[in-house]
Design a protein around this motif. Structure first.
Motif: not given
Length: 335
Positions: A89-113
């Protein structure tokens, strides 16, 4: 949970795709009025009929999550089986942290590893991210989730007819993992023309030129590009890159069954297609209905082709990324 296993690089394949676009449909008339152009002018210049724009409160990660869930469903796996998430992405949610972090959170079941991070190669980003995730999965096993997502509507100048008529919001995703023999991502080649880095830019908001009242007054928070120079570069340069890439892959132009290109502008796509020597290939287009959705263009178009049944096992698919920087990427897939 599937235990990590090393997967031979030659066997890493796309196992499922997904896409998501916002509900709001924006017509040429609506988007063109503030820029002083009409539906007929936009259609003639771009072959775009409409695009989707995000609702108030929707962020890039929301679009990315919608595409991710559909890709996971198509692949037949769950979020807890993922080992990496890469968002282009070139239009992230925030300058930091990464947008992928919020996708990880939104998916719920994604493992911490899970490793979760972003890649920015503007509109070429998905193919860059796919190659990065390919390397991780080939080394460590498991499943990778690769997403291209952009929300350009928030950084467009409503009065700039060169940009506001082109862009929409959306996301596309792919799950990768071990595939059957002959069903794999073959290779990717990258080209960077950094002397053209000023052709596509959001001037303000970074460390070079932070936001302040003066930059806002000058409109430097908006996306800008030099469309004519970009078109000339693509038409004059990309056909030669495609020809060389196929030669290096020892693949004939007649062996390519599908071209999935970045959907920058429908008229430019027609001009480029006329110069590409791919006589057996189908050119896949989504630009008319969705506009230019940045790094989502390639995976969204790939998903549409896959879900329509046009991609058949054994077909050879060429994905072409083109984005600011100026970046060009080519990915060859045995479907």
């Amino acid at each position: 949970m599937r235990p990590p296993m090393t997967v031979p690089s030659a066997h890493v394949a796309i196992l499922g795709t997904g896409a998501y676009v916002p509900d709001r449909v924006v017509s040429n008339t609506e988007v063109g009025a503030p820029a002083g152009v009409d539906d007929a002018w936009i259609a003639r210049k771009t072959a775009i009929r409409e695009r989707r724009w995000a609702a108030p409160g929707q962020a890039t990660s929301d679009l990315a999550t919608g595409a991710a869930r559909r890709a996971l469903d198509a692949a037949g796996i769950t979020a807890d089986q993922l080992s990496t998430i890469v968002v282009a992405t070139s239009t992230p949610d925030h300058k930091q942290p990464a947008t992928a972090v919020f996708v990880h959170r939104n998916l719920g079941g994604a493992a911490p590893g899970v490793s979760a991070f972003d890649v920015n190669a503007v509109c070429a980003g998905f193919t860059f991210a796919l190659d990065v995730a390919h390397g991780i999965i080939a080394k460590s096993g498991g499943y990778g989730l690769v997403i291209g997502a952009d929300l350009y509507s928030q950084i467009l100048d409503p009065a700039d007819k060169k940009t506001v008529i082109l862009f929409g919001d959306g996301a596309g995703a792919a799950v990768i993992g071990a595939g059957e023999a002959g069903h794999h991502i073959r290779t990717t080649a990258f080209h960077m023309y950094s002397d053209l880095s000023d052709l596509v830019v959001v001037p303000a908001g970074g460390s070079r030129l932070p936001h302040d009242p003066q930059t806002h007054a000058a409109g430097l928070q908006y996306f800008s590009m030099e469309g004519r120079a970009i078109r000339d570069f693509i038409i004059n340069t990309v056909p030669g890159l495609v020809k060389q890439f196929l030669h290096d892959c020892e693949v004939l132009p007649t062996d390519i069954d599908h071209l999935i290109p970045h959907q920058a502008n429908g008229v430019m796509l027609d001009d480029l297609w006329a110069k590409l020597d791919l006589p057996s290939a189908t050119l896949h287009r989504t630009v008319g209905a969705f506009g230019n959705v940045g790094s989502a263009s390639v995976p969204l178009t790939l998903d549409q082709a896959a879900r329509s049944g046009e991609l058949r096992r054994g077909d050879r698919v060429l994905m072409l990324g083109m984005g600011g920087g100026f970046a060009v990427s080519l990915t060859l897939i045995d479907w």
